[in-house]
Design an enzyme around this catalytic site. Structure first.
Site, PDB file in Angstrom:
ATOM      1  N   SER A 133     -10.842 -18.855 -17.273  1.00  0.00           N
ATOM      2  CA  SER A 133      -9.709 -18.216 -18.024  1.00  0.00           C
ATOM      3  C   SER A 133      -8.246 -18.919 -18.580  1.00  0.00           C
ATOM      4  O   SER A 133      -7.605 -18.035 -18.813  1.00  0.00           O
ATOM      5  CB  SER A 133      -9.679 -17.398 -17.421  1.00  0.00           C
ATOM      6  N   PRO A 139      -7.275 -10.317  -1.055  1.00  0.00           N
ATOM      7  CA  PRO A 139      -6.225 -10.986  -0.929  1.00  0.00           C
ATOM      8  C   PRO A 139      -6.427 -10.980   0.718  1.00  0.00           C
ATOM      9  O   PRO A 139      -6.074  -9.397   1.574  1.00  0.00           O
ATOM     10  CB  PRO A 139      -5.394 -10.861  -2.021  1.00  0.00           C
ATOM     11  N   PRO A 140      -5.252 -11.552   1.609  1.00  0.00           N
ATOM     12  CA  PRO A 140      -5.198 -11.574   3.125  1.00  0.00           C
ATOM     13  C   PRO A 140      -3.678 -10.725   2.751  1.00  0.00           C
ATOM     14  O   PRO A 140      -2.783 -10.329   1.903  1.00  0.00           O
ATOM     15  CB  PRO A 140      -4.413 -12.743   3.297  1.00  0.00           C
ATOM     16  N   GLY A 141      -4.063  -9.827   3.983  1.00  0.00           N
ATOM     17  CA  GLY A 141      -2.807  -8.834   3.893  1.00  0.00           C
ATOM     18  C   GLY A 141      -2.506  -7.525   3.388  1.00  0.00           C
ATOM     19  O   GLY A 141      -1.713  -6.533   3.154  1.00  0.00           O
ATOM     20  N   VAL A 142      -3.834  -7.198   2.588  1.00  0.00           N
ATOM     21  CA  VAL A 142      -3.375  -5.800   2.061  1.00  0.00           C
ATOM     22  C   VAL A 142      -4.950  -4.500   2.955  1.00  0.00           C
ATOM     23  O   VAL A 142      -4.744  -3.362   2.432  1.00  0.00           O
ATOM     24  CB  VAL A 142      -4.626  -5.929   0.636  1.00  0.00           C
ATOM     25  N   GLY A 143      -5.072  -5.090   3.994  1.00  0.00           N
ATOM     26  CA  GLY A 143      -4.990  -3.949   5.048  1.00  0.00           C
ATOM     27  C   GLY A 143      -6.830  -3.613   5.073  1.00  0.00           C
ATOM     28  O   GLY A 143      -7.567  -1.908   5.532  1.00  0.00           O
ATOM     29  N   LYS A 144      -7.493  -5.160   4.788  1.00  0.00           N
ATOM     30  CA  LYS A 144      -8.635  -4.616   5.520  1.00  0.00           C
ATOM     31  C   LYS A 144      -9.352  -4.560   6.613  1.00  0.00           C
ATOM     32  O   LYS A 144     -10.243  -3.119   6.918  1.00  0.00           O
ATOM     33  CB  LYS A 144      -9.658  -6.109   4.737  1.00  0.00           C
ATOM     34  N   THR A 145      -9.571  -5.028   7.075  1.00  0.00           N
ATOM     35  CA  THR A 145      -9.212  -4.958   9.085  1.00  0.00           C
ATOM     36  C   THR A 145      -9.349  -3.719   9.292  1.00  0.00           C
ATOM     37  O   THR A 145      -8.913  -2.801  10.397  1.00  0.00           O
ATOM     38  CB  THR A 145      -8.338  -5.608   9.950  1.00  0.00           C
ATOM     39  N   LYS A 153      -4.608 -10.185 -11.974  1.00  0.00           N
ATOM     40  CA  LYS A 153      -3.615 -10.885 -12.571  1.00  0.00           C
ATOM     41  C   LYS A 153      -1.915 -10.632 -13.455  1.00  0.00           C
ATOM     42  O   LYS A 153      -1.073 -11.130 -13.054  1.00  0.00           O
ATOM     43  CB  LYS A 153      -4.368 -11.614 -14.079  1.00  0.00           C
TER      44      LYS A 153
END
Length: 803
Positions: free
Chosen positions: A689, A367-373, A732
């Site tokens: 699901s 997800p966005p904002g988890v530190g990938k970059t 989830k």
């Protein structure tokens, strides 16, 4: 109408003009007195008019039409001032039209409309010129003659005889008519001159028009002279340069071009180029030597050679493969993410043993904002490599990746080659951000162009369209980031080693905020840790009540909101130190944005709490069901995809087939329509699901019993009541934890995934493993619902299953 002709006017001084005249409408033509002009007559009524005029006194009224688009002009379409004219000659053309030669006699004004059929006839009065013999009139006459003579000498469409004719005209009114009839003016302008009876005023208007025309003609002549002089200057410079070159050759002196070529050859000799590249550069320099600097291709070749010399064909940086230092840097830059860090360290360990960093392409998905970059930046810092970032989100042109061919004006290499030029090294860490958001249109498919870039077996000979030379990308460490895998093409995804980054738990967010976000924002707002302190309880309140996300971007924004208000109070001198507690945080941030209690949503029967996975993290869905008298139809709303709609139909079919176990009459569904709705209808939802959640909502509705308020559930439901495994369990579970749920029902086949959950989530939540829908009902309603064995179909009539 035909163009004007200029002949000697016929003698018309003794012509008597009758008061009643037939009217010949003229389109985009104005006839002046004393002027002779040919006219083409094509309309039936106009032909009849000319025939009648020729049988009579040969006199008619020529009046201009206001609207040239009028097919058969009427009185309202005509000006009221025209010219009485005499028809001198008439010729019939084989196509049925007429050609007549007319001469204007006098200006006339309409007094009364007499008839409209078969052609217009009106009563006219001669409008005499108002002439006052004054020195001013004499001066105007001479000025008009002089300016008209100048214009004739400059304009090719005016014959030189006109100058003599104008000089011999003694009547000022006739002079104005002669000039106005020969100039190419707009119809409205000519009509205005015809209507003006004061000769002095008319001459002033004619003089103004002449000066305007002269200004335009002189300006055009000036532009032509400038262009001609520039052409002559260019030719003169060319001959002079050729002569100068011959003189320099004779004296043995090199010119600027030779000096430039010598400098380029020195750069080529100083740069350690591969043999194939050196041959290509020498070939281009040989072509450049034969071209003059003014040639268009000279600049193209020079730019091409500059690009080749600016690229790092052999320049590299030395890798630092110290694993202890790598672990320290990763721990320093990122909180937790143990699994991801272990995977990166394993990658570096293998590279250290092989003494080669080439291998699979890493792809961080989460997800966005988890530190990938920032993980990519940490990898570059660990290896002591240059770090370059390319954002390919929204890129639709293949040329952005491969560049344009040199045949195009303004061509340049693609982003890959440009990034390597900026890195000044052939082995940087190249982060390709948002690779899941590349598009495709008529300009090509950039994702397909990425196949060669990201394939370790092919990218050692990557060819950019601009360079058209093989460049070795095998030393580049490519790291890709994406929010979801579904939109990445299969062949491209097959070339990547995917590393999943899940969302953060509350404790992880708290640790990130204390270690990274608060110090970063304190520095950004010009504050120190002694001036402003934020307690741990305050951070937990912000996480629980003001943010609900997988990453920490909104958390950082809320911390920035608090520090801005604190900075204002300190800057205004109201205080020197501020301790931000929970009370102050709620006062500054306003009402809580995310209620954490699902009791209100699940208080009524027919509502079940489901868990969903989205590209931006996990989420909680409340699935609602209601019924009303009907015939067993199913209505589904909430912008659901086809798979989710099919899950709803399967869930309803299972509940309908087990009405007896649920304690309902056999005919309940035959007498009721069911409506299933998933709120947040503006957000598209899909996936299998939610099957068990929909079945639970329907069962809650038909039993009239609400679902337990602290239970969330996920799982795919089959028609036989089995619960199948699902994906995205970690996201989830974290969403359920953020929402305050206590018990989670998951498929038993997902039991191995529970080991990967954070310890905090396993401690706070109770996980119930379900094999069948009866296990789900046992948790949702507090008592097991056992289905009887499936028997043979009864002979009693039953309601048909919904479609």
């Amino acid at each position: 109408m035909s163009e004007l002709t200029f002949e000697e006017p016929l003698e018309t001084s003794d012509v008597e003009i009758p008061s009643t005249l037939p009217v010949l409408p003229l389109k985009e033509t104005v006839i002046f007195p004393q002027s002779v002009s040919p006219l083409a007559v094509g309309q039936e009524r106009s032909i009849r008019l000319v025939d009648d005029v020729l049988e009579g006194e040969r006199m008619l009224a020529l009046v201009t039409v206001k609207n040239p688009d009028a097919e058969e002009p009427g009185w309202d379409d005509l000006y009221e001032t025209g010219t009485a004219a005499v028809v001198h000659k008439m010729i019939r053309v084989p196509d049925g039209t007429l050609r007549i030669l007319i001469q204007g006699v006098a200006r006339i004004g309409l007094q009364r409309r007499i008839q409209e059929e078969p052609y217009l006839v009106g009563e006219f009065e001669v409008v005499e010129d108002q002439v006052e013999e004054t020195p001013e009139l004499e001066a105007l006459t001479r000025s008009v003659q002089n300016e008209f003579g100048r214009l004739i000498s400059l304009v090719p469409y005016l014959p030189s005889e006109l100058e003599l004719a104008a000089a011999n005209v003694d009547d000022p009114g006739a002079l104005s008519h002669l000039v106005a009839s020969t100039l190419r003016l707009k119809t409205e302008e000519k009509q205005s001159l015809l209507e003006r009876s004061d000769v002095s005023e008319r001459l002033r208007d004619v003089l103004r028009i002449l000066k305007r025309e002269l200004e335009v003609v002189e300006l055009g002549t000036k532009i032509q002279s400038q262009v001609q002089s520039e052409l002559e200057k260019g030719q003169r410079e060319y001959f002079l340069r050729q002569q100068l070159k011959a003189i320099q050759d004779e004296l043995g002196e090199g010119d600027e071009q030779q000096a430039e070529l010598a400098e380029l050859r020195e750069q080529v000799a100083a740069k350690n180029l591969p043999e194939e590249i050196r041959k290509a550069v020498d070939r281009e320099l040989s072509r450049l030597e034969k071209l003059p600097p003014a040639a268009a291709e000279y600049g193209v070749i020079r730019t091409y050679v500059d690009w080749i010399l600016s690229l790092p064909w052999t320049e590299t940086t030395e890798d630092n493969l110290d694993l202890v230092r790598a672990r320290e840097i990763l721990d320093e830059d990122h909180y937790d993410l143990e699994k991801v860090k272990e995977r990166i360290l394993e990658y570096l360990a293998v590279s250290k043993l092989k003494n080669d960093l080439s291998g699979p392409i890493l792809c961080f998905v989460g997800p966005p904002g988890v530190g990938k970059t920032s993980l990519g930046q940490s990898v570059a810092r660990t290896l002591d490599r240059k770090f370059m970032r390319l954002s390919v989100g929204g890129v639709r042109d293949e040329a952005e990746i491969r560049g344009h061919r040199r045949t195009y004006i303004g061509a340049m290499p693609g982003t890959i080659i440009r990034a390597l030029r900026d890195a000044e090294s052939k082995n940087p860490v190249l982060l390709i951000d948002e690779i899941d958001k590349m598009g495709a249109d008529f300009r090509g498919d950039p994702a397909s162009a990425m196949l060669e870039v990201l394939d370790p077996e092919q990218n050692s000979h990557f060819r950019d369209h601009y360079l058209d030379l093989p460049f070795d990308l095998s030393k580049v460490l490519f790291i890709c980031t994406a929010n979801q895998l579904e939109t990445i093409p299969g062949p491209l995804l097959d070339r990547m080693d995917v590393i999943q980054l899940s969302g953060y738990t509350e404790d992880e967010k708290l640790g990130i905020a204390r270690k990274y976000l608060v110090p970063k924002q304190l520095e950004a707002h010009g504050l120190s840790a002694e001036q402003v302190t934020i307690s741990e309880n305050t951070l937990r309140v912000i996480i629980r009540e003001y943010t609900r996300e997988a990453g920490v971007r909104n958390l950082e924004r809320r911390i920035a909101d608090l520090l801005r208000k604190a900075a204002r109070e300190i800057a205004e001198g109201r205080t020197e130190k501020i301790a931000v507690d929970t009370r102050k945080a709620r006062a500054w941030l306003g009402p809580r944005r995310f209620p954490a209690d699902p009791k209100k949503r699940t208080a009524d029967p027919g509502v079940a709490t489901g868990l969903a996975y989205t590209p931006v993290g996990g989420d909680v869905l409340f699935i609602e069901a209601t019924a009303y008298p009907g015939q067993g139809k199913l209505t589904i709303t909430g912008q659901l995809g086809e798979v989710m709609q099919e899950s709803a139909q399967a869930a309803l079919s299972w509940v309908r087939s087990h009405t007896r176990e649920l304690g309902l009459p056999e005919t309940w569904f035959a007498e009721h329509d069911v409506h299933i709705h998933v709120p947040a209808g503006a957000v598209p939802k899909d996936g299998p699901s939610a099957g068990v959640t929909i079945a639970t909502a329907i069962a809650s509705l038909v039993r009239g019993e609400p679902v337990a308020e602290d239970v969330g559930m996920t799982g795919e439901l089959t028609l036989t009541g089995q619960v199948l495994p699902i994906g995205g369990l970690r996201e989830k579970v974290l969403a359920a934890q953020r929402y305050g749920l206590k018990r989670i029902v998951v498929p038993r086949d997902n039991e191995p995934d529970l080991e990967e959950l954070p310890p905090e989530a396993r401690k706070e939540l109770e996980f119930i493993l379900a094999d069948s829908i009866e296990d789900v009902f046992a948790v949702a309603f507090g008592a097991p619902v056992r289905s009887r064995p499936q028997a043979a179909p009864s002979s009693e009539p039953q309601a048909a299953a919904p479609v």
